[in-house]
Design an enzyme around this catalytic site. Structure first.
Site, mmCIF file in Angstrom:
data_model
loop_
_atom_site.group_PDB
_atom_site.id
_atom_site.type_symbol
_atom_site.label_atom_id
_atom_site.label_comp_id
_atom_site.label_asym_id
_atom_site.label_seq_id
_atom_site.Cartn_x
_atom_site.Cartn_y
_atom_site.Cartn_z
ATOM 1 N N ALA A 1 0.834 -1.202 0.000
ATOM 2 C CA ALA A 1 0.000 0.000 0.000
ATOM 3 C C ALA A 1 0.871 1.255 0.000
ATOM 4 C CB ALA A 1 -0.933 -0.021 1.206
ATOM 5 N N THR B 1 0.359 3.858 -2.956
ATOM 6 C CA THR B 1 -0.378 4.922 -3.649
ATOM 7 C C THR B 1 -1.507 5.487 -2.779
ATOM 8 O OG1 THR B 1 0.112 3.761 -5.696
ATOM 9 C CG2 THR B 1 -1.581 5.457 -5.803
ATOM 10 N N PRO C 1 -4.757 8.789 -2.743
ATOM 11 C CA PRO C 1 -5.533 9.645 -3.647
ATOM 12 C C PRO C 1 -4.723 10.853 -4.131
ATOM 13 C CG PRO C 1 -6.908 8.939 -1.817
ATOM 14 C CD PRO C 1 -5.514 8.446 -1.522
ATOM 15 N N GLY D 1 0.863 9.290 -6.480
ATOM 16 C CA GLY D 1 1.098 7.973 -7.059
ATOM 17 C C GLY D 1 2.504 7.902 -7.631
ATOM 18 N N GLU E 1 8.992 -6.002 -9.577
ATOM 19 C CA GLU E 1 7.617 -5.717 -10.007
ATOM 20 C C GLU E 1 7.590 -5.439 -11.515
ATOM 21 O OE1 GLU E 1 5.714 -2.326 -8.132
ATOM 22 O OE2 GLU E 1 3.811 -2.774 -9.115
ATOM 23 N N ARG F 1 -11.939 -18.121 -39.868
ATOM 24 C CA ARG F 1 -12.907 -17.119 -40.320
ATOM 25 C C ARG F 1 -12.737 -16.821 -41.811
ATOM 26 N NH1 ARG F 1 -17.771 -14.776 -39.169
ATOM 27 N NH2 ARG F 1 -17.829 -12.665 -40.057
ATOM 28 N N GLN G 1 -3.103 -10.869 -47.492
ATOM 29 C CA GLN G 1 -1.717 -10.483 -47.184
ATOM 30 C C GLN G 1 -1.666 -9.520 -45.986
ATOM 31 O OE1 GLN G 1 0.395 -8.165 -50.159
ATOM 32 N NE2 GLN G 1 2.163 -9.488 -49.920
ATOM 33 N N GLY H 1 -12.508 -8.673 -35.939
ATOM 34 C CA GLY H 1 -13.705 -7.929 -36.317
ATOM 35 C C GLY H 1 -14.639 -7.794 -35.123
ATOM 36 N N GLU I 1 5.497 7.519 -18.635
ATOM 37 C CA GLU I 1 6.216 8.801 -18.561
ATOM 38 C C GLU I 1 7.321 8.734 -17.506
ATOM 39 O OE1 GLU I 1 2.861 8.450 -18.542
ATOM 40 O OE2 GLU I 1 2.627 9.058 -20.643
HETATM 41 C C1 LIG Z 1 -5.343 -1.656 -11.208
HETATM 42 C C2 LIG Z 1 -4.285 -0.952 -10.411
HETATM 43 C C3 LIG Z 1 -3.598 -1.642 -9.421
HETATM 44 C C4 LIG Z 1 -2.657 -0.983 -8.627
HETATM 45 N N1 LIG Z 1 -2.060 -1.662 -7.589
HETATM 46 C C5 LIG Z 1 -1.320 -0.947 -6.690
HETATM 47 C C6 LIG Z 1 -0.846 -1.574 -5.485
HETATM 48 O O1 LIG Z 1 -1.056 -2.758 -5.245
HETATM 49 N N2 LIG Z 1 -0.173 -0.794 -4.592
HETATM 50 C C7 LIG Z 1 0.087 0.522 -4.807
HETATM 51 O O2 LIG Z 1 0.695 1.155 -3.956
HETATM 52 N N3 LIG Z 1 -0.329 1.139 -5.958
HETATM 53 C C8 LIG Z 1 -1.036 0.435 -6.892
HETATM 54 N N4 LIG Z 1 -1.480 1.045 -8.040
HETATM 55 C C9 LIG Z 1 -1.158 2.449 -8.270
HETATM 56 C C10 LIG Z 1 -0.206 2.707 -9.419
HETATM 57 O O3 LIG Z 1 1.098 2.332 -9.065
HETATM 58 C C11 LIG Z 1 -0.333 4.196 -9.783
HETATM 59 O O4 LIG Z 1 -1.615 4.390 -10.346
HETATM 60 C C12 LIG Z 1 0.734 4.678 -10.725
HETATM 61 O O5 LIG Z 1 2.010 4.650 -10.120
HETATM 62 C C13 LIG Z 1 0.466 6.095 -11.219
HETATM 63 O O6 LIG Z 1 0.175 6.957 -10.161
HETATM 64 P P1 LIG Z 1 -1.145 7.866 -10.220
HETATM 65 O O7 LIG Z 1 -2.288 6.998 -10.566
HETATM 66 O O8 LIG Z 1 -1.234 8.646 -8.988
HETATM 67 O O9 LIG Z 1 -0.915 8.840 -11.445
HETATM 68 P P2 LIG Z 1 -0.263 10.304 -11.350
HETATM 69 O O10 LIG Z 1 1.033 10.237 -10.648
HETATM 70 O O11 LIG Z 1 -1.294 11.245 -10.870
HETATM 71 O O12 LIG Z 1 0.017 10.597 -12.901
HETATM 72 C C14 LIG Z 1 -0.974 11.152 -13.788
HETATM 73 C C15 LIG Z 1 -0.268 11.395 -15.124
HETATM 74 O O13 LIG Z 1 0.805 12.334 -14.937
HETATM 75 C C16 LIG Z 1 1.994 11.778 -15.449
HETATM 76 N N5 LIG Z 1 3.160 12.219 -14.670
HETATM 77 C C17 LIG Z 1 3.312 12.172 -13.316
HETATM 78 N N6 LIG Z 1 4.540 12.602 -12.994
HETATM 79 C C18 LIG Z 1 5.177 12.895 -14.152
HETATM 80 C C19 LIG Z 1 6.479 13.379 -14.479
HETATM 81 N N7 LIG Z 1 7.399 13.612 -13.541
HETATM 82 N N8 LIG Z 1 6.776 13.557 -15.784
HETATM 83 C C20 LIG Z 1 5.868 13.320 -16.754
HETATM 84 N N9 LIG Z 1 4.618 12.871 -16.505
HETATM 85 C C21 LIG Z 1 4.285 12.659 -15.226
HETATM 86 C C22 LIG Z 1 1.813 10.275 -15.329
HETATM 87 O O14 LIG Z 1 2.691 9.575 -16.184
HETATM 88 C C23 LIG Z 1 0.349 10.128 -15.713
HETATM 89 O O15 LIG Z 1 0.235 10.125 -17.102
HETATM 90 C C24 LIG Z 1 -2.370 0.390 -8.873
HETATM 91 C C25 LIG Z 1 -3.033 1.072 -9.909
HETATM 92 C C26 LIG Z 1 -3.993 0.424 -10.649
HETATM 93 C C27 LIG Z 1 -4.716 1.222 -11.717
#
Ligand SMILES: Cc1cc2nc3c(=O)[nH]c(=O)nc-3n(C[C@H](O)[C@H](O)[C@H](O)COP(=O)(O)OP(=O)(O)OC[C@H]3O[C@@H](n4cnc5c(N)ncnc54)[C@H](O)[C@@H]3O)c2cc1C
Length: 416
Positions: free
Chosen positions: A145, A147, A149, A152, A279, A305, A316, A376, A404
Protein backbone atom coordinates in the site's frame (compact mmCIF):
# COMPACT_ATOMS: atom_id res chain seq x y z
CA UNK A 1 7.02 -30.41 -8.15
CA UNK A 2 6.20 -33.62 -9.92
CA UNK A 3 5.72 -32.62 -13.52
CA UNK A 4 6.88 -34.97 -16.24
CA UNK A 5 4.96 -34.04 -19.38
CA UNK A 6 6.49 -30.87 -20.75
CA UNK A 7 5.55 -31.44 -24.35
CA UNK A 8 2.87 -28.76 -24.40
CA UNK A 9 4.85 -26.20 -22.49
CA UNK A 10 7.61 -23.86 -23.52
CA UNK A 11 8.87 -20.49 -22.41
CA UNK A 12 8.36 -19.17 -25.92
CA UNK A 13 5.54 -18.96 -28.43
CA UNK A 14 4.64 -22.12 -30.33
CA UNK A 15 6.10 -21.76 -33.81
CA UNK A 16 4.87 -25.15 -34.84
CA UNK A 17 8.25 -26.77 -34.23
CA UNK A 18 9.92 -28.10 -31.10
CA UNK A 19 11.65 -25.23 -29.36
CA UNK A 20 14.35 -25.50 -26.78
CA UNK A 21 13.81 -23.51 -23.59
CA UNK A 22 14.83 -19.88 -24.03
CA UNK A 23 17.67 -18.96 -21.68
CA UNK A 24 17.57 -18.29 -18.78
CA UNK A 25 14.95 -21.06 -18.57
CA UNK A 26 16.30 -24.58 -18.32
CA UNK A 27 14.77 -28.02 -18.62
CA UNK A 28 14.04 -27.90 -14.88
CA UNK A 29 12.06 -24.69 -15.28
CA UNK A 30 10.20 -26.20 -18.22
CA UNK A 31 9.26 -29.16 -16.06
CA UNK A 32 7.85 -26.74 -13.50
CA UNK A 33 6.07 -24.92 -16.32
CA UNK A 34 4.37 -28.15 -17.30
CA UNK A 35 2.91 -28.65 -13.84
CA UNK A 36 1.81 -25.03 -13.45
CA UNK A 37 0.26 -25.08 -16.91
CA UNK A 38 -1.75 -28.17 -16.10
CA UNK A 39 -3.05 -26.52 -12.93
CA UNK A 40 -3.94 -23.32 -14.81
CA UNK A 41 -5.70 -25.25 -17.57
CA UNK A 42 -7.61 -27.58 -15.27
CA UNK A 43 -8.37 -25.47 -12.22
CA UNK A 44 -8.19 -21.81 -13.20
CA UNK A 45 -9.11 -21.31 -16.86
CA UNK A 46 -12.56 -22.90 -16.61
CA UNK A 47 -13.51 -20.40 -13.88
CA UNK A 48 -11.89 -17.25 -15.23
CA UNK A 49 -15.06 -15.71 -16.67
CA UNK A 50 -17.02 -16.38 -13.46
CA UNK A 51 -14.29 -14.77 -11.36
CA UNK A 52 -14.08 -11.83 -13.74
CA UNK A 53 -17.85 -11.36 -13.49
CA UNK A 54 -17.78 -11.70 -9.69
CA UNK A 55 -14.76 -9.37 -9.54
CA UNK A 56 -13.36 -11.79 -6.98
CA UNK A 57 -11.16 -14.89 -6.88
CA UNK A 58 -12.26 -17.33 -4.14
CA UNK A 59 -9.87 -17.61 -1.18
CA UNK A 60 -9.69 -21.36 -1.76
CA UNK A 61 -7.71 -20.64 -4.97
CA UNK A 62 -4.98 -18.94 -2.94
CA UNK A 63 -4.81 -21.90 -0.58
CA UNK A 64 -4.70 -24.34 -3.48
CA UNK A 65 -1.84 -22.38 -5.07
CA UNK A 66 -0.09 -22.51 -1.69
CA UNK A 67 -0.72 -26.21 -1.29
CA UNK A 68 0.85 -26.87 -4.69
CA UNK A 69 3.90 -24.87 -3.62
CA UNK A 70 3.44 -22.28 -6.37
CA UNK A 71 3.33 -19.24 -4.08
CA UNK A 72 6.70 -19.99 -2.52
CA UNK A 73 8.76 -20.86 -5.60
CA UNK A 74 11.31 -18.11 -5.05
CA UNK A 75 11.25 -18.17 -1.24
CA UNK A 76 13.65 -19.96 1.12
CA UNK A 77 12.58 -23.33 2.45
CA UNK A 78 12.95 -22.12 6.05
CA UNK A 79 9.82 -20.00 5.49
CA UNK A 80 7.92 -22.75 3.72
CA UNK A 81 9.10 -21.80 0.24
CA UNK A 82 10.48 -24.05 -2.47
CA UNK A 83 13.99 -22.60 -2.33
CA UNK A 84 14.06 -21.53 -5.98
CA UNK A 85 14.77 -18.11 -7.44
CA UNK A 86 13.25 -15.42 -9.62
CA UNK A 87 13.29 -17.62 -12.72
CA UNK A 88 11.01 -20.12 -11.00
CA UNK A 89 8.62 -17.33 -10.05
CA UNK A 90 8.90 -16.01 -13.61
CA UNK A 91 7.49 -19.30 -14.86
CA UNK A 92 4.50 -18.86 -12.56
CA UNK A 93 3.93 -15.33 -13.77
CA UNK A 94 4.05 -16.36 -17.42
CA UNK A 95 1.69 -19.23 -16.90
CA UNK A 96 -0.78 -17.17 -14.85
CA UNK A 97 -0.79 -14.61 -17.66
CA UNK A 98 -1.69 -17.39 -20.08
CA UNK A 99 -4.91 -17.88 -18.11
CA UNK A 100 -6.19 -14.90 -20.12
CA UNK A 101 -7.01 -12.90 -16.99
CA UNK A 102 -4.39 -10.42 -15.87
CA UNK A 103 -6.66 -9.74 -12.90
CA UNK A 104 -6.34 -13.32 -11.74
CA UNK A 105 -2.58 -13.17 -12.27
CA UNK A 106 -2.40 -9.94 -10.27
CA UNK A 107 -4.59 -11.23 -7.45
CA UNK A 108 -2.45 -14.33 -6.94
CA UNK A 109 0.85 -12.69 -7.84
CA UNK A 110 0.85 -9.38 -5.95
CA UNK A 111 1.14 -10.85 -2.43
CA UNK A 112 4.31 -12.76 -3.33
CA UNK A 113 5.78 -10.48 -5.99
CA UNK A 114 5.40 -7.00 -4.50
CA UNK A 115 3.99 -7.18 -0.95
CA UNK A 116 6.07 -9.87 0.76
CA UNK A 117 9.57 -9.28 -0.71
CA UNK A 118 10.13 -6.18 1.47
CA UNK A 119 9.40 -8.32 4.56
CA UNK A 120 11.71 -11.08 3.37
CA UNK A 121 14.49 -8.65 2.47
CA UNK A 122 14.25 -6.08 5.23
CA UNK A 123 12.27 -7.73 8.03
CA UNK A 124 13.65 -8.93 11.35
CA UNK A 125 13.73 -12.72 11.90
CA UNK A 126 10.51 -12.41 13.94
CA UNK A 127 8.78 -10.36 11.24
CA UNK A 128 9.73 -12.85 8.53
CA UNK A 129 8.57 -15.76 10.63
CA UNK A 130 5.27 -14.07 11.31
CA UNK A 131 4.32 -12.70 7.88
CA UNK A 132 6.07 -14.76 5.21
CA UNK A 133 4.97 -18.42 5.74
CA UNK A 134 1.19 -17.79 5.90
CA UNK A 135 1.31 -15.91 2.58
CA UNK A 136 3.15 -18.80 0.93
CA UNK A 137 0.50 -21.28 2.07
CA UNK A 138 -2.24 -18.96 0.80
CA UNK A 139 -3.77 -18.78 4.28
CA UNK A 140 -3.05 -15.05 4.45
CA UNK A 141 -2.91 -12.37 1.79
CA UNK A 142 -0.58 -9.37 1.83
CA UNK A 143 -0.96 -6.12 -0.09
CA UNK A 144 1.54 -3.37 -0.84
CA UNK A 145 0.00 0.00 0.00
CA UNK A 146 1.92 2.97 -1.31
CA UNK A 147 -0.38 4.92 -3.65
CA UNK A 148 -2.78 7.48 -2.18
CA UNK A 149 -5.53 9.64 -3.65
CA UNK A 150 -3.09 12.57 -3.67
CA UNK A 151 0.08 10.85 -4.80
CA UNK A 152 1.10 7.97 -7.06
CA UNK A 153 4.04 8.57 -9.38
CA UNK A 154 5.64 10.74 -6.71
CA UNK A 155 5.96 7.97 -4.15
CA UNK A 156 7.86 10.19 -1.72
CA UNK A 157 4.78 12.40 -1.54
CA UNK A 158 2.93 9.97 0.76
CA UNK A 159 0.71 11.90 3.17
CA UNK A 160 -0.66 9.10 5.39
CA UNK A 161 0.76 9.91 8.79
CA UNK A 162 2.11 7.57 11.44
CA UNK A 163 2.43 9.47 14.67
CA UNK A 164 4.67 8.03 17.37
CA UNK A 165 2.81 7.11 20.54
CA UNK A 166 3.66 4.93 23.50
CA UNK A 167 4.43 1.43 22.16
CA UNK A 168 3.82 2.17 18.51
CA UNK A 169 2.26 4.48 15.94
CA UNK A 170 -1.18 5.85 15.18
CA UNK A 171 -1.87 5.87 11.45
CA UNK A 172 -4.27 8.18 9.63
CA UNK A 173 -4.80 8.54 5.92
CA UNK A 174 -6.00 6.87 2.74
CA UNK A 175 -4.47 4.41 0.31
CA UNK A 176 -5.93 3.82 -3.14
CA UNK A 177 -5.72 1.39 -6.06
CA UNK A 178 -4.32 -1.26 -3.72
CA UNK A 179 -4.23 -4.72 -5.31
CA UNK A 180 -5.80 -7.21 -2.93
CA UNK A 181 -6.56 -4.43 -0.47
CA UNK A 182 -10.04 -5.64 0.43
CA UNK A 183 -8.92 -9.22 1.02
CA UNK A 184 -5.58 -8.36 2.64
CA UNK A 185 -4.80 -9.67 6.10
CA UNK A 186 -1.91 -7.25 6.33
CA UNK A 187 -0.76 -4.19 4.45
CA UNK A 188 2.86 -3.31 3.84
CA UNK A 189 2.18 0.41 3.93
CA UNK A 190 4.30 3.47 3.24
CA UNK A 191 3.60 6.15 5.86
CA UNK A 192 4.95 9.57 6.71
CA UNK A 193 6.91 9.37 9.94
CA UNK A 194 8.45 12.83 10.00
CA UNK A 195 7.07 16.33 9.85
CA UNK A 196 8.50 17.02 6.42
CA UNK A 197 7.97 13.54 4.86
CA UNK A 198 9.59 13.08 1.46
CA UNK A 199 12.55 10.89 0.55
CA UNK A 200 14.03 10.86 4.05
CA UNK A 201 10.78 10.97 5.99
CA UNK A 202 8.68 7.92 5.11
CA UNK A 203 8.67 4.45 6.66
CA UNK A 204 7.17 1.04 5.99
CA UNK A 205 4.73 -0.33 8.57
CA UNK A 206 3.08 -3.73 8.45
CA UNK A 207 -0.53 -3.00 9.32
CA UNK A 208 -2.27 -6.16 10.39
CA UNK A 209 -6.03 -6.54 10.28
CA UNK A 210 -7.86 -8.55 12.96
CA UNK A 211 -9.13 -11.93 11.71
CA UNK A 212 -12.00 -11.72 9.23
CA UNK A 213 -15.46 -12.42 10.65
CA UNK A 214 -16.57 -16.04 10.49
CA UNK A 215 -17.79 -17.00 7.01
CA UNK A 216 -16.66 -13.69 5.48
CA UNK A 217 -13.57 -14.81 3.57
CA UNK A 218 -15.25 -14.36 0.19
CA UNK A 219 -17.58 -11.53 1.08
CA UNK A 220 -15.89 -8.26 0.05
CA UNK A 221 -18.41 -6.07 1.90
CA UNK A 222 -17.88 -7.93 5.18
CA UNK A 223 -14.11 -8.11 4.67
CA UNK A 224 -13.86 -4.42 3.93
CA UNK A 225 -15.87 -3.30 6.96
CA UNK A 226 -14.22 -1.81 10.02
CA UNK A 227 -13.30 -4.67 12.37
CA UNK A 228 -12.77 -2.29 15.26
CA UNK A 229 -9.30 -1.52 13.90
CA UNK A 230 -10.15 1.77 12.19
CA UNK A 231 -9.62 0.30 8.71
CA UNK A 232 -12.21 0.17 5.96
CA UNK A 233 -11.58 -1.03 2.43
CA UNK A 234 -13.85 -0.92 -0.57
CA UNK A 235 -13.36 -2.35 -4.03
CA UNK A 236 -13.03 0.14 -6.90
CA UNK A 237 -14.65 -0.48 -10.29
CA UNK A 238 -12.25 -0.41 -13.19
CA UNK A 239 -11.66 -0.90 -16.93
CA UNK A 240 -9.81 -4.22 -16.66
CA UNK A 241 -8.20 -6.56 -14.13
CA UNK A 242 -11.75 -7.41 -13.04
CA UNK A 243 -10.81 -10.56 -11.12
CA UNK A 244 -8.43 -8.58 -8.93
CA UNK A 245 -9.77 -6.52 -6.05
CA UNK A 246 -8.38 -3.01 -6.19
CA UNK A 247 -9.13 -1.13 -3.01
CA UNK A 248 -9.59 2.29 -1.57
CA UNK A 249 -8.49 1.92 2.05
CA UNK A 250 -9.24 4.35 4.82
CA UNK A 251 -7.08 4.32 7.95
CA UNK A 252 -8.47 6.18 10.94
CA UNK A 253 -6.55 6.24 14.20
CA UNK A 254 -5.14 2.79 13.49
CA UNK A 255 -2.76 1.67 16.23
CA UNK A 256 0.29 -0.19 14.91
CA UNK A 257 2.76 -1.71 17.41
CA UNK A 258 6.33 -0.47 17.10
CA UNK A 259 7.70 -3.90 16.22
CA UNK A 260 5.69 -3.66 12.98
CA UNK A 261 8.14 -1.08 11.63
CA UNK A 262 9.87 -2.64 8.64
CA UNK A 263 13.46 -1.58 8.08
CA UNK A 264 14.68 1.72 9.47
CA UNK A 265 12.52 4.59 10.63
CA UNK A 266 12.30 7.09 7.76
CA UNK A 267 14.11 4.62 5.52
CA UNK A 268 11.26 3.35 3.31
CA UNK A 269 12.07 5.26 0.14
CA UNK A 270 15.03 3.12 -0.82
CA UNK A 271 13.10 -0.04 0.09
CA UNK A 272 10.28 1.03 -2.23
CA UNK A 273 12.73 1.71 -5.04
CA UNK A 274 14.45 -1.66 -4.59
CA UNK A 275 11.06 -3.38 -4.83
CA UNK A 276 10.34 -1.87 -8.24
CA UNK A 277 12.85 -3.95 -10.22
CA UNK A 278 11.09 -7.24 -9.68
CA UNK A 279 7.62 -5.72 -10.01
CA UNK A 280 8.52 -4.23 -13.39
CA UNK A 281 10.26 -7.33 -14.72
CA UNK A 282 7.26 -9.38 -13.56
CA UNK A 283 4.94 -7.10 -15.47
CA UNK A 284 7.13 -7.56 -18.55
CA UNK A 285 6.95 -11.34 -18.17
CA UNK A 286 3.17 -11.11 -17.93
CA UNK A 287 3.02 -8.97 -21.07
CA UNK A 288 5.22 -11.34 -23.08
CA UNK A 289 3.08 -14.32 -22.10
CA UNK A 290 -0.07 -12.28 -22.68
CA UNK A 291 1.08 -11.39 -26.20
CA UNK A 292 1.79 -15.04 -26.94
CA UNK A 293 -1.67 -16.05 -25.73
CA UNK A 294 -3.59 -13.44 -27.68
CA UNK A 295 -1.52 -14.09 -30.83
CA UNK A 296 -2.22 -17.82 -30.59
CA UNK A 297 -5.96 -17.15 -30.25
CA UNK A 298 -5.83 -14.80 -33.22
CA UNK A 299 -3.86 -17.19 -35.44
CA UNK A 300 -6.54 -19.82 -34.87
CA UNK A 301 -9.33 -17.35 -35.52
CA UNK A 302 -8.00 -16.02 -38.83
CA UNK A 303 -7.37 -19.58 -40.00
CA UNK A 304 -11.10 -20.34 -39.57
CA UNK A 305 -12.91 -17.12 -40.32
CA UNK A 306 -13.79 -16.50 -43.96
CA UNK A 307 -14.56 -13.33 -45.92
CA UNK A 308 -14.85 -12.74 -49.67
CA UNK A 309 -14.59 -16.50 -50.21
CA UNK A 310 -11.23 -16.89 -48.47
CA UNK A 311 -9.83 -17.42 -45.02
CA UNK A 312 -8.99 -14.12 -43.32
CA UNK A 313 -5.50 -15.60 -42.91
CA UNK A 314 -5.11 -15.63 -46.69
CA UNK A 315 -5.22 -11.86 -46.98
CA UNK A 316 -1.72 -10.48 -47.18
CA UNK A 317 -2.73 -7.68 -44.85
CA UNK A 318 -3.55 -10.23 -42.15
CA UNK A 319 -0.17 -11.92 -42.51
CA UNK A 320 1.60 -8.60 -42.35
CA UNK A 321 -0.32 -7.56 -39.25
CA UNK A 322 0.49 -10.84 -37.52
CA UNK A 323 4.10 -10.69 -38.66
CA UNK A 324 4.55 -7.24 -37.18
CA UNK A 325 2.89 -8.19 -33.92
CA UNK A 326 4.81 -11.46 -33.67
CA UNK A 327 8.08 -9.62 -34.26
CA UNK A 328 7.20 -7.08 -31.59
CA UNK A 329 6.45 -9.91 -29.16
CA UNK A 330 9.78 -11.58 -29.95
CA UNK A 331 11.71 -8.34 -29.38
CA UNK A 332 9.93 -7.91 -26.05
CA UNK A 333 10.70 -11.50 -25.13
CA UNK A 334 14.41 -11.03 -25.83
CA UNK A 335 14.63 -7.85 -23.77
CA UNK A 336 12.57 -9.32 -20.92
CA UNK A 337 14.48 -12.60 -20.69
CA UNK A 338 17.75 -10.68 -20.73
CA UNK A 339 16.55 -8.48 -17.87
CA UNK A 340 15.39 -11.59 -16.00
CA UNK A 341 18.76 -13.26 -16.50
CA UNK A 342 20.57 -10.18 -15.23
CA UNK A 343 18.14 -9.78 -12.33
CA UNK A 344 18.91 -13.29 -11.20
CA UNK A 345 22.62 -12.49 -11.31
CA UNK A 346 21.97 -9.26 -9.41
CA UNK A 347 23.37 -7.08 -12.20
CA UNK A 348 20.27 -5.64 -13.86
CA UNK A 349 20.33 -1.83 -13.93
CA UNK A 350 17.42 0.55 -13.22
CA UNK A 351 17.69 1.71 -16.84
CA UNK A 352 17.27 -1.83 -18.21
CA UNK A 353 14.32 -2.42 -15.90
CA UNK A 354 12.63 0.81 -16.99
CA UNK A 355 13.29 0.03 -20.66
CA UNK A 356 11.83 -3.44 -20.45
CA UNK A 357 8.75 -2.20 -18.59
CA UNK A 358 8.22 0.67 -21.02
CA UNK A 359 8.60 -1.44 -24.13
CA UNK A 360 6.57 -4.48 -23.13
CA UNK A 361 3.56 -2.76 -21.58
CA UNK A 362 2.90 -0.53 -24.56
CA UNK A 363 3.55 -3.44 -26.94
CA UNK A 364 0.97 -5.55 -25.10
CA UNK A 365 -1.66 -2.83 -25.62
CA UNK A 366 -0.78 -2.58 -29.33
CA UNK A 367 -0.79 -6.34 -29.86
CA UNK A 368 -4.08 -6.84 -28.02
CA UNK A 369 -5.61 -4.03 -30.07
CA UNK A 370 -4.27 -5.45 -33.34
CA UNK A 371 -5.57 -8.91 -32.48
CA UNK A 372 -8.98 -7.52 -31.57
CA UNK A 373 -9.07 -5.81 -34.97
CA UNK A 374 -8.36 -9.10 -36.76
CA UNK A 375 -11.36 -10.61 -34.97
CA UNK A 376 -13.70 -7.93 -36.32
CA UNK A 377 -16.95 -7.70 -34.32
CA UNK A 378 -16.16 -10.99 -32.59
CA UNK A 379 -13.18 -9.31 -30.99
CA UNK A 380 -15.48 -6.85 -29.30
CA UNK A 381 -17.49 -9.69 -27.77
CA UNK A 382 -16.61 -11.22 -24.42
CA UNK A 383 -16.58 -14.82 -25.54
CA UNK A 384 -13.23 -14.68 -27.37
CA UNK A 385 -11.35 -13.10 -24.47
CA UNK A 386 -9.61 -10.63 -26.78
CA UNK A 387 -11.53 -7.64 -25.45
CA UNK A 388 -10.40 -8.66 -21.96
CA UNK A 389 -6.80 -8.84 -23.15
CA UNK A 390 -7.04 -5.26 -24.40
CA UNK A 391 -8.78 -3.95 -21.27
CA UNK A 392 -6.32 -5.73 -19.00
CA UNK A 393 -3.33 -4.57 -21.02
CA UNK A 394 -4.22 -0.91 -20.56
CA UNK A 395 -3.08 -1.06 -16.94
CA UNK A 396 0.46 -1.90 -18.03
CA UNK A 397 1.57 1.59 -19.06
CA UNK A 398 0.18 2.96 -15.74
CA UNK A 399 0.78 0.49 -12.90
CA UNK A 400 4.20 -0.05 -11.34
CA UNK A 401 5.33 3.35 -12.66
CA UNK A 402 3.81 5.03 -15.72
CA UNK A 403 5.34 5.17 -19.19
CA UNK A 404 6.22 8.80 -18.56
CA UNK A 405 8.05 7.93 -15.34
CA UNK A 406 9.89 5.11 -17.14
CA UNK A 407 10.97 7.56 -19.85
CA UNK A 408 12.03 10.02 -17.21
CA UNK A 409 14.19 7.35 -15.52
CA UNK A 410 15.70 6.25 -18.82
CA UNK A 411 16.36 9.80 -19.96
CA UNK A 412 18.05 10.76 -16.71
CA UNK A 413 20.20 7.63 -16.71
CA UNK A 414 21.16 8.35 -20.30
CA UNK A 415 22.59 11.54 -18.89
CA UNK A 416 19.98 13.77 -20.52
C1 LIG B 1 -5.34 -1.66 -11.21
C2 LIG B 1 -4.29 -0.95 -10.41
C3 LIG B 1 -3.60 -1.64 -9.42
C4 LIG B 1 -2.66 -0.98 -8.63
N1 LIG B 1 -2.06 -1.66 -7.59
C5 LIG B 1 -1.32 -0.95 -6.69
C6 LIG B 1 -0.85 -1.57 -5.48
O1 LIG B 1 -1.06 -2.76 -5.24
N2 LIG B 1 -0.17 -0.79 -4.59
C7 LIG B 1 0.09 0.52 -4.81
O2 LIG B 1 0.70 1.15 -3.96
N3 LIG B 1 -0.33 1.14 -5.96
C8 LIG B 1 -1.04 0.44 -6.89
N4 LIG B 1 -1.48 1.05 -8.04
C9 LIG B 1 -1.16 2.45 -8.27
C10 LIG B 1 -0.21 2.71 -9.42
O3 LIG B 1 1.10 2.33 -9.07
C11 LIG B 1 -0.33 4.20 -9.78
O4 LIG B 1 -1.62 4.39 -10.35
C12 LIG B 1 0.73 4.68 -10.73
O5 LIG B 1 2.01 4.65 -10.12
C13 LIG B 1 0.47 6.10 -11.22
O6 LIG B 1 0.18 6.96 -10.16
P1 LIG B 1 -1.14 7.87 -10.22
O7 LIG B 1 -2.29 7.00 -10.57
O8 LIG B 1 -1.23 8.65 -8.99
O9 LIG B 1 -0.92 8.84 -11.44
P2 LIG B 1 -0.26 10.30 -11.35
O10 LIG B 1 1.03 10.24 -10.65
O11 LIG B 1 -1.29 11.24 -10.87
O12 LIG B 1 0.02 10.60 -12.90
C14 LIG B 1 -0.97 11.15 -13.79
C15 LIG B 1 -0.27 11.39 -15.12
O13 LIG B 1 0.81 12.33 -14.94
C16 LIG B 1 1.99 11.78 -15.45
N5 LIG B 1 3.16 12.22 -14.67
C17 LIG B 1 3.31 12.17 -13.32
N6 LIG B 1 4.54 12.60 -12.99
C18 LIG B 1 5.18 12.89 -14.15
C19 LIG B 1 6.48 13.38 -14.48
N7 LIG B 1 7.40 13.61 -13.54
N8 LIG B 1 6.78 13.56 -15.78
C20 LIG B 1 5.87 13.32 -16.75
N9 LIG B 1 4.62 12.87 -16.51
C21 LIG B 1 4.28 12.66 -15.23
C22 LIG B 1 1.81 10.27 -15.33
O14 LIG B 1 2.69 9.57 -16.18
C23 LIG B 1 0.35 10.13 -15.71
O15 LIG B 1 0.24 10.12 -17.10
C24 LIG B 1 -2.37 0.39 -8.87
C25 LIG B 1 -3.03 1.07 -9.91
C26 LIG B 1 -3.99 0.42 -10.65
C27 LIG B 1 -4.72 1.22 -11.72
Amino acid sequence: MSATDTSAASSGVDHGAARLPDPPFTAEHEELRGSIRRWVDAELKPHVQAWEDAEWVPSSVFRRAGELGFLGLAYPTEFGGQGGGPIHEAVLQQELARSGSAGLAAALGAPITIATPPILKFGTPEQRERWVPPVLTGEKVAALAITEPGTGSDVAGVQTTATKVDGGFVVNGEKCYITGGVRADHLVAAVKTSEEGGHGGISFLVIERPPAPEGAEDDPAALGADRGDGITARPLQKLGWHASDTALISLQDVFVPEDHLLGELNGAFKLIMSNFAWERISMALGAVAGMDAVLETTKSYVAERRAFGRRIADFQGTRWALAEMGTKAEACRALTFEALRKHELGVVTPMEVAQVKLMTQRAMVEVADGCLQLHGGAGYMKEYGVERALRDARLGPIGGGTDEIMKDVIGRLMGV
